[in-house]
Scaffold this active site. Structure first.
Site, PDB file in Angstrom:
ATOM      1  CG  ASN A   7     -21.691  13.163  64.427  1.00 41.32           C
ATOM      2  OD1 ASN A   7     -22.375  13.304  63.367  1.00 41.32           O
ATOM      3  ND2 ASN A   7     -21.304  14.086  65.190  1.00 41.32           N
ATOM      4  CG  ASP A   9     -24.424  15.594  63.224  1.00 42.08           C
ATOM      5  OD1 ASP A   9     -25.357  14.630  64.026  1.00 42.08           O
ATOM      6  OD2 ASP A   9     -23.574  16.138  63.869  1.00 42.08           O
ATOM      7  CG  HIS A  10     -21.598  15.505  57.819  1.00 44.88           C
ATOM      8  ND1 HIS A  10     -21.829  16.972  57.924  1.00 44.88           N
ATOM      9  CD2 HIS A  10     -20.598  15.708  58.754  1.00 44.88           C
ATOM     10  CE1 HIS A  10     -21.138  17.737  58.927  1.00 44.88           C
ATOM     11  NE2 HIS A  10     -20.494  16.974  59.260  1.00 44.88           N
ATOM     12  NE  ARG A  18     -31.324  18.092  45.004  1.00 43.75           N
ATOM     13  CZ  ARG A  18     -31.136  17.324  43.959  1.00 43.75           C
ATOM     14  NH1 ARG A  18     -32.015  16.151  43.671  1.00 43.75           N
ATOM     15  NH2 ARG A  18     -30.118  17.729  43.122  1.00 43.75           N
ATOM     16  CG  HIS A  43     -24.637  18.994  66.928  1.00 52.63           C
ATOM     17  ND1 HIS A  43     -23.302  19.868  66.633  1.00 52.63           N
ATOM     18  CD2 HIS A  43     -25.061  19.785  67.928  1.00 52.63           C
ATOM     19  CE1 HIS A  43     -23.304  21.021  67.358  1.00 52.63           C
ATOM     20  NE2 HIS A  43     -24.660  21.080  68.084  1.00 52.63           N
ATOM     21  NE  ARG A  45     -24.976  23.799  64.067  1.00 51.06           N
ATOM     22  CZ  ARG A  45     -23.563  24.142  64.291  1.00 51.06           C
ATOM     23  NH1 ARG A  45     -22.865  23.100  64.418  1.00 51.06           N
ATOM     24  NH2 ARG A  45     -23.298  25.398  64.761  1.00 51.06           N
ATOM     25  NE  ARG A  49     -25.237  24.495  60.456  1.00 51.03           N
ATOM     26  CZ  ARG A  49     -24.080  25.116  60.855  1.00 51.03           C
ATOM     27  NH1 ARG A  49     -22.943  24.467  60.640  1.00 51.03           N
ATOM     28  NH2 ARG A  49     -24.055  26.405  61.336  1.00 51.03           N
ATOM     29  CG  HIS A  50     -26.428  18.446  60.734  1.00 49.60           C
ATOM     30  ND1 HIS A  50     -26.766  18.268  62.187  1.00 49.60           N
ATOM     31  CD2 HIS A  50     -25.427  18.893  60.495  1.00 49.60           C
ATOM     32  CE1 HIS A  50     -25.929  18.638  62.812  1.00 49.60           C
ATOM     33  NE2 HIS A  50     -24.945  19.018  61.804  1.00 49.60           N
ATOM     34  CD  GLU A  70     -21.636  15.748  68.639  1.00 46.67           C
ATOM     35  OE1 GLU A  70     -22.086  16.741  67.899  1.00 46.67           O
ATOM     36  OE2 GLU A  70     -20.543  15.165  68.716  1.00 46.67           O
ATOM     37  CB  THR A 100     -17.884  21.800  61.968  1.00 44.69           C
ATOM     38  OG1 THR A 100     -17.937  20.503  62.815  1.00 44.69           O
ATOM     39  CG2 THR A 100     -16.548  22.156  61.954  1.00 44.69           C
ATOM     40  CB  THR A 101     -18.344  21.906  67.079  1.00 44.57           C
ATOM     41  OG1 THR A 101     -19.444  21.479  67.008  1.00 44.57           O
ATOM     42  CG2 THR A 101     -18.466  22.531  68.630  1.00 44.57           C
ATOM     43  CD  GLU A 151     -16.593  14.293  71.907  1.00 45.88           C
ATOM     44  OE1 GLU A 151     -17.774  13.922  72.320  1.00 45.88           O
ATOM     45  OE2 GLU A 151     -16.258  14.234  70.711  1.00 45.88           O
ATOM     46  CG  HIS A 190     -14.053  18.602  65.630  1.00 42.29           C
ATOM     47  ND1 HIS A 190     -13.521  19.322  64.814  1.00 42.29           N
ATOM     48  CD2 HIS A 190     -15.439  19.117  65.854  1.00 42.29           C
ATOM     49  CE1 HIS A 190     -14.395  19.786  64.185  1.00 42.29           C
ATOM     50  NE2 HIS A 190     -15.463  20.116  64.686  1.00 42.29           N
ATOM     51  N   GLY A 191     -12.406  16.123  63.755  1.00 44.25           N
ATOM     52  CA  GLY A 191     -11.469  15.878  62.709  1.00 44.25           C
ATOM     53  C   GLY A 191     -10.837  14.616  62.694  1.00 44.25           C
ATOM     54  N   GLY A 212     -17.329  11.515  62.961  1.00 45.41           N
ATOM     55  CA  GLY A 212     -18.455  11.527  61.858  1.00 45.41           C
ATOM     56  C   GLY A 212     -17.885  11.817  60.451  1.00 45.41           C
ATOM     57  CG  HIS A 213     -16.475  15.489  57.455  1.00 45.66           C
ATOM     58  ND1 HIS A 213     -15.328  15.154  56.501  1.00 45.66           N
ATOM     59  CD2 HIS A 213     -17.316  16.126  56.993  1.00 45.66           C
ATOM     60  CE1 HIS A 213     -15.625  16.063  55.341  1.00 45.66           C
ATOM     61  NE2 HIS A 213     -16.763  16.493  55.626  1.00 45.66           N
TER      62      HIS A 213
HETATM   63  N1  PXP Z   1     -17.585  15.476  68.819  1.00 45.58           N
HETATM   64  C1  PXP Z   1     -18.256  16.593  68.983  1.00 45.58           C
HETATM   65  C2  PXP Z   1     -18.520  17.137  70.458  1.00 45.58           C
HETATM   66  C3  PXP Z   1     -18.692  17.260  67.691  1.00 45.58           C
HETATM   67  O1  PXP Z   1     -19.157  18.331  67.812  1.00 45.58           O
HETATM   68  C4  PXP Z   1     -18.286  16.936  66.501  1.00 45.58           C
HETATM   69  C5  PXP Z   1     -18.742  17.417  65.251  1.00 45.58           C
HETATM   70  O2  PXP Z   1     -20.112  17.430  65.058  1.00 45.58           O
HETATM   71  C6  PXP Z   1     -17.470  15.658  66.306  1.00 45.58           C
HETATM   72  C7  PXP Z   1     -17.124  15.066  67.464  1.00 45.58           C
HETATM   73  C8  PXP Z   1     -17.211  14.609  65.217  1.00 45.58           C
HETATM   74  O3  PXP Z   1     -16.250  15.383  64.309  1.00 45.58           O
HETATM   75  P1  PXP Z   1     -16.134  15.050  62.770  1.00 45.58           P
HETATM   76  O4  PXP Z   1     -17.271  15.117  62.273  1.00 45.58           O
HETATM   77  O5  PXP Z   1     -14.875  16.149  62.377  1.00 45.58           O
HETATM   78  O6  PXP Z   1     -15.682  13.706  63.043  1.00 45.58           O
END
Ligand code: PXP
Length: 237
Positions: A7, A9-10, A18, A43, A45, A49-50, A70, A100-101, A151, A190-191, A212-213
């Site tokens: 992921n 996104d970040h 910026r 994602h 959104r 935002r990103h 997503e 975040t979600t 998921e 997630h996480g 992702g993160h």
């Molecule tokens: N899966 C889904 C459905 C999510 O919404 C997210 C966060 O955008 C992730 C996975 C990834 O989560 P993380 O950034 O905490 O790894």
């Protein structure tokens, strides 16, 4: 072997800080692909935002691995998905003020709305995943509405420690088994990070993790290529 959806996104969070064009989101997708990612996840959104609309089109056009979009169950985003045609759409709950979600989609409670979105996306040949808690009621709803994937939201597992974390891991294991027996393909995310992923990767019948993160955070120190390779190693060990 469990697949890794990266992921990105970040990288867009950093770019939007910026409002410029650095870091390049497509370069992030292509770097992850080259390092062995099995898919790219973004994602889009509602508040943009990103990730921006143009990112989604651009990534889909240039990557050779599957794109997982997503998205919330909103008409505007569903229409974009039907135009971009990602390989998979993962329907997530979305709140404007969340960082975040925050939890899984209430597929059972919002059955009619979610089911209509699933059908519309599938009518375009897109496979659909529902981001849900490890809860049999939600899994049953996903199955009933014909989603191909679920998921499992691993947030509670990732954010707990000790005995509570072991309980959450057990809950995930039971949910994976239940969903697999119903014929659903099971992803998780997630996480998940470089310390908590290994235990979840040992669960039988897991198809893919979306992470992702932690990967983007590690990439600041070692580069995205290395960060993806390291995560894949953990998933395999
Ligand atoms: N899966 C889904 C459905 C999510 O919404 C997210 C966060 O955008 C992730 C996975 C990834 O989560 P993380 O950034 O905490 O790894």
């Amino acid at each position: 072997m469990i697949k890794l959806g990266v992921n990105i996104d970040h990288t867009a969070t950093l770019r939007q800080a910026r409002m410029g064009d650095e870091p390049d989101i497509l370069q992030a997708a292509l770097t992850a692909e080259k390092a062995g990612a099995d898919g790219i996840t973004v994602h889009l959104r509602e508040d943009r935002r990103h990730i921006q609309d143009s990112d989604v089109y651009n990534i889909k056009k240039h990557i050779s691995i599957p794109l997982n979009l997503e998205m919330a169950c909103s008409e505007d985003i569903i229409n974009i998905a039907c135009d971009v045609l990602p390989n998979t759409c993962t329907i997530v709950p979305e709140k404007r003020m969340e960082i975040t979600t925050e939890g899984g989609l209430d597929a059972a409670g919002l059955y009619d709305v979610v089911s209509a979105a699933v059908k519309k996306l599938q009518s375009k040949g897109i496979k659909v995943s529902l981001f849900i808690e490890p809860d049999n009621k939600q899994i049953d709803a996903a199955k009933k509405m014909g989603a191909e994937f679920i998921e499992i939201h691993t947030g509670l597992y990732a954010n707990s420690t000790g005995e509570k974390q072991l309980q959450e891991l057990e809950r995930i294991k039971n949910a994976v088994k239940y969903a697999h027996n119903l014929g659903l393909i099971v992803n998780a995310g997630h996480g998940l990070n470089y310390t908590n992923t290994k235990a979840v990767a040992e669960i039988e019948h897991m198809n893919e993790f979306n992470i992702g993160h932690s990967i983007i955070s590690r990439a600041i120190f070692c580069g995205l290529h290395e960060a993806v390779i390291e995560m894949k190693k953990i998933m395999r060990s």
